[in-house]
Design a protein around this motif. Sequence first.
Motif, short mmCIF file in Angstrom:
data_model
loop_
_atom_site.label_atom_id
_atom_site.label_comp_id
_atom_site.label_asym_id
_atom_site.label_seq_id
_atom_site.Cartn_x
_atom_site.Cartn_y
_atom_site.Cartn_z
N LEU A 84 0.87 -1.24 0.05
CA LEU A 84 -0.20 -0.09 0.11
C LEU A 84 0.84 1.07 0.05
N LEU A 85 0.58 2.37 -0.84
CA LEU A 85 1.18 3.50 -0.91
C LEU A 85 0.24 4.66 -0.56
N PRO A 86 0.24 5.48 0.43
CA PRO A 86 -0.80 6.42 0.52
C PRO A 86 -0.39 7.59 -0.40
N VAL A 87 -1.41 8.34 -0.98
CA VAL A 87 -1.10 9.56 -1.70
C VAL A 87 -2.23 10.43 -1.44
N SER A 88 -1.84 11.84 -1.51
CA SER A 88 -2.98 12.83 -0.95
C SER A 88 -4.03 13.15 -2.13
N GLY A 89 -3.70 12.52 -3.39
CA GLY A 89 -4.66 12.73 -4.43
C GLY A 89 -4.02 12.51 -5.78
N PRO A 90 -4.66 12.71 -7.05
CA PRO A 90 -4.39 12.37 -8.41
C PRO A 90 -3.00 13.27 -8.70
N THR A 91 -2.72 14.11 -8.18
CA THR A 91 -1.46 14.92 -8.53
C THR A 91 -0.32 14.07 -8.20
N GLU A 92 -0.30 13.70 -6.73
CA GLU A 92 0.99 12.96 -6.07
C GLU A 92 0.84 11.59 -6.55
N ALA A 93 -0.36 11.04 -6.82
CA ALA A 93 -0.34 9.93 -7.59
C ALA A 93 0.28 9.64 -8.93
N SER A 94 0.18 10.65 -9.69
CA SER A 94 0.82 10.72 -11.12
C SER A 94 2.48 10.95 -10.92
N GLN A 95 3.05 11.61 -9.96
CA GLN A 95 4.16 11.78 -9.56
C GLN A 95 4.76 10.56 -9.48
N LEU A 96 4.11 9.66 -8.35
CA LEU A 96 4.68 8.34 -7.89
C LEU A 96 4.93 7.40 -9.05
N ILE A 97 3.78 7.51 -9.77
CA ILE A 97 3.77 6.43 -11.02
C ILE A 97 4.82 6.49 -11.90
N THR A 98 4.95 8.18 -12.42
CA THR A 98 5.90 8.40 -13.27
C THR A 98 7.22 8.12 -12.56
N GLN A 99 7.40 8.28 -11.47
CA GLN A 99 8.76 7.77 -10.84
C GLN A 99 8.95 6.28 -10.95
N ILE A 100 8.06 5.33 -10.71
CA ILE A 100 7.97 4.12 -10.81
C ILE A 100 8.41 3.82 -12.28
#
Length: 217
Positions: free
Chosen positions: A118-134
């Motif tokens: 599980l990875l917590p995110v604050s919303g779509p913006t942070e989610a897109s940043q984390l997916i991009t990083q992965i």
Amino acid sequence: MDPKAAVLVNSDLPYGHILCHEKWRTSSLLQGLKDGGVKILFEKELGVTDFHLPSKTRLLYVSECDIIAGNSYKRKLVRYRNASSSFQELVLVERTRLSEQYFSALQRFVVFDLGLSLLPVSGPTEASQLITQIVHGEGRENPFRRKTSGRLLDSVTLTLIQQIPGVGRIKALTLMHNFPSLKEISNASPAELEAVVGEGSAQQIHSFFHVNFITGT
């Protein structure tokens, strides 16, 4: 399912690409991925999975609305876990002011009951940043390799570990080099962790798993 999409689902995606459920096409999350240089392929028939990432990783997104609406998302999580797959499963969960009161219980359900990451995110913006990083992280060779298998350490796990307060990339890599899995890191005693990352970081890591996950505080 389109035959080309089926091939991509059952194999590895090209570097810089993800396979995305059609329902996300007009979302702000997708726009953030495009802005980050991620190439996006769309497919309607991905089951409960929202995204397929490189290195055979799939992702399910649990939104604030899903959490507040009730327990139906838990059934979806169980189906996601039970789907026959050789993929590594990752769950992104929106941890917001409104969903905070439910987060600890959800965290325990996902990590301990289902055995998912599980990875917590604050919303779509942070989610897109984390997916991009992965996604982009898959193209860089990790300097640490497991001596027993010689395979590259997984960038998804690296991203997860770096969410622990006080743990940066170097300490995360060091932990991964000494402990075979995220579960073993969470089960390690303070003394075992101290031998790897020092006393201060060891206490933070141990508290992160045992205070947040077990007591729910």
